[in-house]
Design an enzyme around this catalytic site. Sequence first.
Site, PDB file in Angstrom:
ATOM      1  N   TYR A 109       0.797  -1.234   0.000  1.00  0.00           N
ATOM      2  CA  TYR A 109       0.000   0.000   0.000  1.00  0.00           C
ATOM      3  C   TYR A 109       0.827   1.280   0.000  1.00  0.00           C
ATOM      4  CZ  TYR A 109      -3.608  -3.367   1.164  1.00  0.00           C
ATOM      5  OH  TYR A 109      -4.451  -4.446   1.145  1.00  0.00           O
ATOM      6  N   HIS A 132      -8.985   1.391  -5.300  1.00  0.00           N
ATOM      7  CA  HIS A 132      -8.070   0.533  -4.534  1.00  0.00           C
ATOM      8  C   HIS A 132      -6.646   0.982  -4.810  1.00  0.00           C
ATOM      9  CE1 HIS A 132     -11.240  -2.230  -3.379  1.00  0.00           C
ATOM     10  NE2 HIS A 132     -11.687  -2.111  -4.619  1.00  0.00           N
TER      11      HIS A 132
END
Length: 145
Positions: free
Chosen positions: A22, A99
Amino acid sequence: MHILVLHGPNLNLFGRREPHIYGSVTLPQIDDRIRKLAAELGVEVTIVQSNHEGVLIDTFQQHIDTVQGAVINPGGFTQYSVALHDCIKAMPFPVMEVHLSNLHAREEWRRHSIIAPAAKGSVLGLGWRSYTAALRALVETLRDG
């Protein structure tokens, strides 16, 4: 124009949670970048993060008549939340799914989004830029009528 931005469960841990997937950018930093782009685009944003499905649904419903669109990163609700899917389908405005990682390059079980069929579009795999790309695309879509 007013846009709702929703962050789902565990996204408050961006910058700490699996940075190899991430990245190191924190949620407050992402929110700052969203607000900066919103100002450049001349739109207002309301940003909410919750680890609770019902809070996300309640937030959509509370804004049903006050926003023109939404961006959501459903996090762990992506694959399983029928309730969130149904809520998005009930909204009178377009919703963009976001996302940070490319779900299609991850575990098999992550590759199917139950949210995607309810969304106007999906932006994924661009790190924090997924949010800004989705916001820009949503605003342009709304302005095109």
